[in-house]
Design an enzyme around this catalytic site. Structure first.
Site, mmCIF file in Angstrom:
data_model
loop_
_atom_site.group_PDB
_atom_site.id
_atom_site.type_symbol
_atom_site.label_atom_id
_atom_site.label_comp_id
_atom_site.label_asym_id
_atom_site.label_seq_id
_atom_site.Cartn_x
_atom_site.Cartn_y
_atom_site.Cartn_z
ATOM 1 N N HIS A 51 0.498 1.151 -0.094
ATOM 2 C CA HIS A 51 -0.014 -0.208 -0.234
ATOM 3 C C HIS A 51 1.224 -1.109 -0.215
ATOM 4 O O HIS A 51 2.319 -0.661 -0.591
ATOM 5 C CB HIS A 51 -0.742 -0.398 -1.568
ATOM 6 C CG HIS A 51 -2.034 0.371 -1.632
ATOM 7 N ND1 HIS A 51 -2.281 1.302 -2.606
ATOM 8 C CD2 HIS A 51 -3.135 0.311 -0.858
ATOM 9 C CE1 HIS A 51 -3.498 1.805 -2.417
ATOM 10 N NE2 HIS A 51 -4.029 1.227 -1.366
ATOM 11 N N ASP A 54 2.847 -0.873 -3.430
ATOM 12 C CA ASP A 54 3.499 0.407 -3.751
ATOM 13 C C ASP A 54 4.934 0.323 -3.247
ATOM 14 O O ASP A 54 5.856 0.845 -3.868
ATOM 15 C CB ASP A 54 2.834 1.587 -3.014
ATOM 16 C CG ASP A 54 1.416 1.872 -3.495
ATOM 17 O OD1 ASP A 54 1.172 1.746 -4.702
ATOM 18 O OD2 ASP A 54 0.563 2.226 -2.643
HETATM 19 C C1 GLO Z 1 -11.101 3.496 -1.224
HETATM 20 C C2 GLO Z 1 -10.200 3.695 -0.105
HETATM 21 C C3 GLO Z 1 -8.736 3.498 -0.493
HETATM 22 C C4 GLO Z 1 -7.899 3.183 0.722
HETATM 23 C C5 GLO Z 1 -6.477 2.855 0.370
HETATM 24 C C6 GLO Z 1 -5.687 2.448 1.596
HETATM 25 O O1 GLO Z 1 -12.262 3.791 -1.181
HETATM 26 O O2 GLO Z 1 -10.390 4.944 0.460
HETATM 27 O O3 GLO Z 1 -8.234 4.611 -1.168
HETATM 28 O O4 GLO Z 1 -7.910 4.248 1.607
HETATM 29 O O5 GLO Z 1 -6.459 1.840 -0.570
HETATM 30 O O6 GLO Z 1 -5.928 1.140 1.905
#
Ligand code: GLO
Ligand code: MG
Length: 346
Positions: A51, A54
């Site tokens: 993210h 992150d």
């Molecule tokens: C939630 C999503 C989440 C995304 C992550 C990447 O349901 O799967 O985990 O994949 O935040 O943007």
């Protein structure tokens, strides 16, 4: 058939989570980012998903110059450890500015916040050496239908995608559809929606998708069919493998945990379509069970990768000749049993 190709694996720092749920607090203390990074290579993974915050914590309180500086420092560390950044995703669901959605918020100031933050994420992605921006549109949808105009929301999504495509002439956008949670209904619930909206953007060649197994199941769809569909358009640029037990809250269970046969089918179509041949990664968007002890904290990731590799072996040793004969004879009963016995190792 072309020679077998190796697969590359990936997870995100959020996948080593602390066990909180809406009914109770965490069950494990937070682990440091450095520790997570160190585990990744040790456990046979090649890349990390990020993210934006992150990569650059507290991103909203920092200047563009500071963000670039921290992203460059991270890149140096990743290079030093031989770890690639698979993608960057703007986390558009935490801020007070995204309470009522990000790109489709009814307030223009909030929409601008979402776009500005996405452009910053693209800058971070460029510094980390990935051209993929993942868009999980968590809050683009409605709690009640009358709150937003769905048609206008499509225009707002296209406007936001266009702003991102204009910001960087090479970057690709991979939207990650999910039908619900946190919203009652999301605007881009399936891969069909994700690829359809690409047609309306200024550069449809740079708009593709990411499939998450659990999200497809929540939409009542077969993840393997979603993979085949996306790959027939050459649009599957990333993947979140996991599992889901029925139509309830998003579970992010280890890959193959609930439906081993569906997991086999997913691996089989990935292999058949040559997923990974253009550098794509197999990412596991899985979480530990709340009951998991600290000493077993990586097992859901390690096991998901292990299951994938075992199923890959099953896909590669599946007797295609015999199955083709059964298909020609329309003997699907025998084909069904053949799959079951192959999975049972007989
Ligand atoms: C939630 C999503 C989440 C995304 C992550 C990447 O349901 O799967 O985990 O994949 O935040 O943007
Ligand atoms: Mg995901």
């Amino acid at each position: 058939m072309a020679k077998n190709h190796p697969y590359k694996f990936c997870f995100g720092p959020w996948n080593i989570s602390e066990g909180s749920d809406p009914y109770g607090p965490t069950t494990r203390p937070p682990a440091a980012f450095d520790w997570k990074l160190a585990q990744l290579k040790k456990q046979g993974f090649d890349a990390m998903m990020f993210h934006d915050d992150d990569a650059v914590p507290d991103i909203d309180s920092k200047s563009d110059a500071q963000i670039r500086k921290e992203a460059k420092e991270l890149k140096k560390r990743l290079d030093g450890d031989g770890i690639a950044a698979e993608m960057v995703a703007p986390r558009l669901w935490f801020s007070p500015m995204t309470i009522d959605g990000a790109y489709t918020n009814n307030d223009p100031k909030c929409r601008q916040y979402a776009i500005d933050r996405s452009l910053r994420s693209i800058d971070i992605a460029n510094i980390l050496g990935t051209d993929i921006l993942v868009l999980w549109l968590a809050r683009e949808g409605t709690y009640i239908r009358e709150a937003k105009n769905g048609r206008r929301s499509m225009d707002l999504l296209v406007e936001a995608f266009d702003a991102m495509l204009a910001h960087d002439k090479k970057g690709r956008l991979a939207s990650e559809p999910k039908p619900n949670e946190p919203m009652d209904h999301a605007y881009l619930p399936t891969i069909g929606h994700a690829l359809a909206i690409a047609q309306k953007t200024r550069d449809l060649r740079r708009v593709g998708c990411l499939i998450e197994s659990a999200h497809a199941i929540l939409a009542g769809l077969d993840p393997a069919d979603e993979i085949d569909f996306a790959m027939s358009f050459d649009k599957l640029w990333s993947l979140h493998l996991n599992d889901q037990n029925g139509l309830k809250y998003d579970q992010d269970r280890p890959f193959g945990c609930t439906n081993l046969r569906s997991a086999f089918d997913q691996v089989r179509v990935l292999e058949r379509n040559g997923y990974g041949r253009n550098g794509e990664y197999v990412c596991f968007d899985v979480h530990p069970f709340r009951t998991t002890k600290v000493e077993h904290w990586l097992d859901h990731l390690v096991n998901s990768r292990r299951t994938f590799l075992k199923l890959l072996e099953k896909a590669r040793t599946f007797n295609e000749k015999t199955s083709q004969k059964l298909i020609a004879d329309r003997n699907y009963q025998a084909l069904d049993q053949m799959v079951i016995e192959h999975l049972l190792g007989e």
